[in-house]
Design an enzyme around this catalytic site. Structure first.
Site, PDB file in Angstrom:
ATOM      1  N   HIS A 191       0.834  -1.198   0.000  1.00  0.00           N
ATOM      2  CA  HIS A 191       0.000   0.000   0.000  1.00  0.00           C
ATOM      3  C   HIS A 191       0.874   1.255   0.000  1.00  0.00           C
ATOM      4  O   HIS A 191       0.531   2.251  -0.635  1.00  0.00           O
ATOM      5  CB  HIS A 191      -0.928  -0.005   1.229  1.00  0.00           C
ATOM      6  CG  HIS A 191      -1.952  -1.094   1.172  1.00  0.00           C
ATOM      7  ND1 HIS A 191      -3.263  -0.873   0.816  1.00  0.00           N
ATOM      8  CD2 HIS A 191      -1.847  -2.428   1.376  1.00  0.00           C
ATOM      9  CE1 HIS A 191      -3.921  -2.021   0.828  1.00  0.00           C
ATOM     10  NE2 HIS A 191      -3.085  -2.988   1.165  1.00  0.00           N
TER      11      HIS A 191
ATOM     12  N   ASP B 158      -6.281   5.610   0.858  1.00  0.00           N
ATOM     13  CA  ASP B 158      -6.117   4.230   0.442  1.00  0.00           C
ATOM     14  C   ASP B 158      -7.484   3.546   0.414  1.00  0.00           C
ATOM     15  O   ASP B 158      -8.317   3.802   1.290  1.00  0.00           O
ATOM     16  CB  ASP B 158      -5.229   3.554   1.501  1.00  0.00           C
ATOM     17  CG  ASP B 158      -4.685   2.227   1.040  1.00  0.00           C
ATOM     18  OD1 ASP B 158      -5.254   1.641   0.109  1.00  0.00           O
ATOM     19  OD2 ASP B 158      -3.690   1.780   1.641  1.00  0.00           O
TER      20      ASP B 158
END
Ligand code: UDP
Length: 457
Positions: free
Chosen positions: A15, A111
């Site tokens: 991520h 995210d």
């Protein structure tokens, strides 16, 4: 006034890396960028990367976001999912941080793993900004995620040989859906569903993919024909590597190897195999006629990585690897992008984490997929369909069965010797390069994003 945007990655290198790349791409297009860093970070890899990124990019501002600790009684054990949860539960601490930024920010990029934060942030009167999600997976898996709140997947779990057909989207094989999604109580599932609910509140979904690679899904997502209304899907991949000054330990060994003679073996930043499976893999690699560079991981979080190579592989296997001088095994963090770019590498044996897929795609590097968990089967479908790699589907999810050394040997020989695969993978690399040429599909979409940020449309 200067366009100022903030980016909030969640946890795990899979991520963080795309966020750092996006930060550097936006900064290179004259945006002022602030990167929020959730503290404490879960792994040493994350802390080390953040430090070297900020040293190499002094113009990108760092803002630490101290998240509230999760209660130790939480039954979920995956430290990365617990950090997603910690970020989500600390969302009320964000408005004062974001409002303190100068000049004021026009947008926040979140995210997908913490997208649900938008629910609370968009109701806060102190913030008048737009929101974007950075999707860290394939468009194909994103298309499933986006529909999750409207699906009752547990009803489908028995039909593993069937397809799931959602209006306006290409069909999904039920057997490729990650098993936790059939359990509505699982934290992975509950988080994904609440993150998915926030999708309709954002202005766009930025994604590390490119039109040619996933054209059918990208067109479907932007067609308006899906059963739910989705924001614009904005493919701007493959994300380019960002500059840093670190050196990779394994390159000097690669320098001594012939062109395209080495298979690079790595299953990402957080996938640990059992000792038995590691041994089968090692024996399989030794049985091949190929050279290999193998990055071995035995635990999810590198901070607790204590077992040595000898203990993991056994002295006989390790001794034979050293004796035959056929391969190199490392247990530390490597610079995967530098390895994939090295002329000695001829194939990539990978779990098909999405970043790894895109790093291979942009170099036209043939892949052998060993899908272990999460979105990886969806990603492998993309790899296979584009002609970038081979995917033995009967190897199962991680731990489902022991994949034997002979099976591994056979597929690695295929990966390294299949000329048709090599030329198809090369074509993927050429298309990836074209996407970033002036007027290429990804270059144009990034221009569109910059315009939306600047004009606040
Ligand atoms: N990576 C790396 N060195 C390592 C292990 C991983 O540079 O030793 C990088 C890799 O290049 C990729 C990311 O970490 O950018 C891993 O993301 P991916 O989506 O491939 O898999 P995940 O780790 O999330 O399962």
């Amino acid at each position: 006034m200067e366009t100022h945007v903030a980016l909030l990655p969640s946890a795990g290198m899979g991520h963080l890396m795309p966020f750092l790349r996006l930060a550097s791409m936006l900064a290179s297009r004259n945006c002022k960028v602030t990167l929020l860093t959730a503290q404490p970070a879960v792994s040493s890899a994350e802390s080390n990367h953040l430090n070297s990124f900020f040293t190499a990019h002094p113009h990108i501002q760092r803002l630490d976001f101290h998240v509230l600790p999760i209660h130790p009684s939480n039954p979920h054990h995956d430290p990365f999912f617990l950090q997603f949860e910690a970020i989500i539960r600390s969302v009320h601490l964000l408005p004062p941080l974001l409002s303190s930024l100068s000049p004021p920010i026009s947008a926040l990029f979140l995210d997908i793993a913490a997208a649900t934060c938008v629910d609370q942030l968009s109701d806060d009167p102190s913030l008048s900004i737009s929101y974007y999600i950075l999707s860290t997976t394939s468009a194909r898996f994103f298309s499933l995620i986006s529909h999750l709140p409207h699906l009752t997947l547990e009803d489908h779990s028995k039909y593993s040989n069937k397809k799931l057909q959602l209006p306006g989207l290409p069909p999904f094989s039920i057997s490729n859906i990650p098993p936790p999604l059939f359990n509505p109580e699982n934290l992975f599932t509950t988080q994904l569903i609440s993150n998915s609910r926030a999708i309709s509140k954002v202005k766009g979904i930025v994604s590390n993919t490119f039109r040619w690679f996933e054209s059918e899904t990208i067109e479907a997502l932007n067609s308006g024909n899906t059963s739910i209304t989705l924001p614009q899907f904005l493919p701007i991949g493959p994300f380019k590597p960002y500059e840093d000054d670190g050196k990779c330990c394994s390159l000097s060994w690669l320098d001594e190897q012939p062109t395209k003679s080495v298979v690079y073996v790595s299953f990402g930043s957080r996938t640990a195999m059992s000792k038995d499976q590691i041994k089968e893999l090692g024996e399989g690699l030794l049985k091949t006629t190929q050279k290999f560079l193998w990055v071995l991981k035995s635990v999810k979080v590198d901070k607790v990585e204590e077992t040595g190579l000898e203990e993991l592989l056994g002295s006989s296997l390790l001794g034979r690897i050293k004796e035959k001088r056929q391969g190199m095994v490392v247990k530390e963090w490597v610079k995967q992008e530098d390895i994939l770019a090295h002329p000695a590498i001829g194939g990539f044996f990978s779990h098909c984490g999405w970043n790894s897929v895109m790093e291979a795609a942009q170099r036209g590097m043939p892949m052998l997929a060993w899908t272990l968990n999460g979105d990886q089967r969806f990603n492998a479908e993309v790899v296979e369909k584009a002609g970038l790699g081979l995917w033995p589907k009967n190897w199962g999810w991680l731990g489902e069965r022991l994949v034997k050394s002979e099976e591994i040997e056979e597929k690695i020989e295929d990966l390294m010797q299949d000329h048709k695969l090599r030329s198809m993978a090369q074509k993927v690399g050429e298309e990836a390069i074209q996407a970033w040429e002036i007027g290429g599909t990804s270059e144009k979409v990034l221009g569109q994003i910059i315009e939306m940020l600047t004009l606040k449309v």
